[in-house]
Design an enzyme around this catalytic site. Structure first.
Site, PDB file in Angstrom:
ATOM      1  N   ASN A   1      24.491   9.453  10.588  1.00  6.28           N
ATOM      2  CA  ASN A   1      25.095   8.839  11.771  1.00  6.28           C
ATOM      3  C   ASN A   1      25.758   9.936  12.610  1.00  6.28           C
ATOM      4  OD1 ASN A   1      27.117   7.706  13.459  1.00  6.28           O
ATOM      5  ND2 ASN A   1      26.971   5.785  12.342  1.00  6.28           N
TER       6      ASN A   1
ATOM      7  N   ARG B   1      28.365   1.405  21.145  1.00  6.35           N
ATOM      8  CA  ARG B   1      29.443   0.406  21.208  1.00  6.35           C
ATOM      9  C   ARG B   1      29.587  -0.136  22.617  1.00  6.35           C
ATOM     10  NH1 ARG B   1      33.746  -0.519  17.762  1.00  6.35           N
ATOM     11  NH2 ARG B   1      33.432   0.340  15.711  1.00  6.35           N
TER      12      ARG B   1
ATOM     13  N   THR C   1      34.021   0.367  12.205  1.00  8.73           N
ATOM     14  CA  THR C   1      33.546  -0.969  11.837  1.00  8.73           C
ATOM     15  C   THR C   1      34.236  -1.380  10.535  1.00  8.73           C
ATOM     16  OG1 THR C   1      31.459  -0.298  12.806  1.00  8.73           O
ATOM     17  CG2 THR C   1      31.466  -2.356  11.589  1.00  8.73           C
TER      18      THR C   1
ATOM     19  N   HIS D   1      29.253   3.545   4.798  1.00  2.00           N
ATOM     20  CA  HIS D   1      30.612   3.519   5.342  1.00  2.00           C
ATOM     21  C   HIS D   1      31.593   4.198   4.391  1.00  2.00           C
ATOM     22  CE1 HIS D   1      33.171   2.213   8.644  1.00  2.00           C
ATOM     23  NE2 HIS D   1      34.126   2.329   7.752  1.00  2.00           N
TER      24      HIS D   1
HETATM   25  N1  PXP Z   1      26.750   2.123   8.387  1.00  2.00           N
HETATM   26  C1  PXP Z   1      27.235   1.351   9.384  1.00  2.00           C
HETATM   27  C2  PXP Z   1      26.606   0.037   9.638  1.00  2.00           C
HETATM   28  C3  PXP Z   1      28.288   1.825  10.205  1.00  2.00           C
HETATM   29  O1  PXP Z   1      28.752   1.042  11.200  1.00  2.00           O
HETATM   30  C4  PXP Z   1      28.795   3.110   9.970  1.00  2.00           C
HETATM   31  C5  PXP Z   1      29.845   3.677  10.862  1.00  2.00           C
HETATM   32  O2  PXP Z   1      30.913   2.871  10.960  1.00  2.00           O
HETATM   33  C6  PXP Z   1      28.272   3.859   8.916  1.00  2.00           C
HETATM   34  C7  PXP Z   1      27.251   3.335   8.133  1.00  2.00           C
HETATM   35  C8  PXP Z   1      28.751   5.234   8.621  1.00  2.00           C
HETATM   36  O3  PXP Z   1      30.069   5.224   8.192  1.00  2.00           O
HETATM   37  P1  PXP Z   1      30.841   6.587   8.100  1.00  2.00           P
HETATM   38  O4  PXP Z   1      30.918   7.153   9.477  1.00  2.00           O
HETATM   39  O5  PXP Z   1      32.152   6.204   7.535  1.00  2.00           O
HETATM   40  O6  PXP Z   1      30.039   7.482   7.181  1.00  2.00           O
END
Ligand code: PXP
Length: 247
Positions: free
Chosen positions: A15, A53, A109, A198
Site C-alpha cells: 500500500n 479517500r 481505516t 492493517h
Molecule cells: N488493507 C486495508 C483494507 C487498508 O485500508 C489498509 C490501510 O488502512 C491496509 C490494508 C494497510 O494497513 P497499514 O497501512 O497499517 O499496513
C-alpha cells in the site's frame, strides 16, 4: 521470487498511500507514489494497493491512471461504498476493488466494513464492480457473521482486518490470531479467498503469514516508514523474506 512461483503462495500487496501523504504535506509532486510502485514491481511485491479517500488526503485521482500506466502489477483499489468511488472504479477498472468503511474523522481505516448490516447498500456496488470484471474484496473484521454476509453478497475475496491483532498485548494476541486463522479457514471453506492486512510490521507479520489459507497480505504504513531509514526496496524485500520464512 514472485509469489506465483512458490508452492503455497502468499502475495504481498504494498500500500503506497503514505508516499502520497508525504508528497501532499508540501503540495508538490515529490515523493511520487508512481516511483514507489515501480520499485515495488522490481523487488518482489505482487501488487499495488491504494486507497482513494473521499478527502484525497493521500492518493489522488490522477495517481491511479499513472500507477496503472507505470507498472503491470495488479492494482487493488481501496474504496468506500459510494457512488462517486464506484464511478471512479468503473472508469479505471483496477484488477481488484476492496470496499472499506470510511469516516472522514478517522486517522486510518479503524474498523471493518459492516457487510452484514449494509447488505442492501453494498449489493448494487458489488454487482456493478463484478460485472465490470473487477475482483471485489470486502475489508471485514474476522467475524463469522461478516463472512456469511460476504458469501450472501457473492464477494470472491475478503480482507480480514488485522488491526485488533496488531494492537493486542499479552494473552489477547493468541486470541486474535486464532480468530483470524479460524475466519480465514471459514472463508476458504466457503470458496472465498481470504486476504489480511492493517498494522502489520516486521515484528508481528510472521504468525499471520503462517496462516495457511491466506493468499495475500496488504501492508503499507510500516513499509513506508521503514523506507525512510533503509529504502523502499530493502523494506519490501525484508517483509517478503519474513513472510516466506513463516510460510
Ligand atoms: N488493507 C486495508 C483494507 C487498508 O485500508 C489498509 C490501510 O488502512 C491496509 C490494508 C494497510 O494497513 P497499514 O497501512 O497499517 O499496513
Amino acid at each position: 521470487m514472485n509469489a506465483s512461483l512458490r508452492p503455497n503462495p502468499l502475495r504481498l500487496g504494498v500500500n503506497i498511500d503514505h508516499v502520497a501523504t508525504i508528497r501532499n504535506a508540501r503540495g508538490g509532486d515529490h515523493p511520487d507514489p508512481v516511483r514507489a510502485a515501480e520499485i515495488v514491481a522490481r523487488c518482489g511485491g505482487d501488487g499495488i494497493t491504494a486507497h482513494l479517500r473521499e478527502d484525497r488526503r493521500h492518493i489522488r485521482d490522477d495517481d491511479l491512471a499513472r500507477i496503472q500506466a507505470a507498472t503491470d502489477l495488479p492494482l487493488n483499489l481501496e474504496m468506500a461504498a459510494t457512488d462517486e468511488m464506484l464511478a471512479i472504479a468503473l472508469r479505471h477498472k483496477p484488477h481488484a476493488a476492496c470496499i472499506v468503511p470510511e469516516r472522514r474523522e478517522e486517522r486510518t481505516t479503524e474498523g471493518g466494513l459492516d457487510a452484514a448490516g449494509q447488505h442492501n447498500r453494498l449489493t448494487p456496488i458489488v454487482n456493478r464492480l463484478a460485472d465490470a470484471g473487477i475482483r471485489v474484496s470486502l475489508f471485514i473484521a474476522p467475524e463469522e457473521r461478516q463472512i456469511e454476509a460476504a458469501l450472501l453478497l457473492g464477494a470472491p475475496v475478503v480482507e480480514l482486518h488485522t488491526g485488533e491483532y496488531a494492537h493486542a498485548t499479552g494473552e489477547q494476541v493468541a486470541i486474535e490470531l486464532r480468530r483470524l486463522a479460524d475466519m480465514a479457514a471459514l472463508a476458504a471453506k466457503n470458496g472465498i479467498e481470504p486476504h489480511a492486512g492493517h498494522g502489520l510490521t516486521y515484528d508481528n507479520v510472521q504468525p499471520i503469514a503462517a496462516i495457511p489459507h491466506l493468499a495475500e497480505l496488504n501492508i503499507g504504513h510500516y513499509l513506508v516508514g521503514e523506507a525512510v531509514f533503509v529504502g523502499l526496496e530493502a523494506a519490501v524485500r525484508q517483509m517478503r523474506d519474513l513472510m516466506d520464512e513463516a510460510r
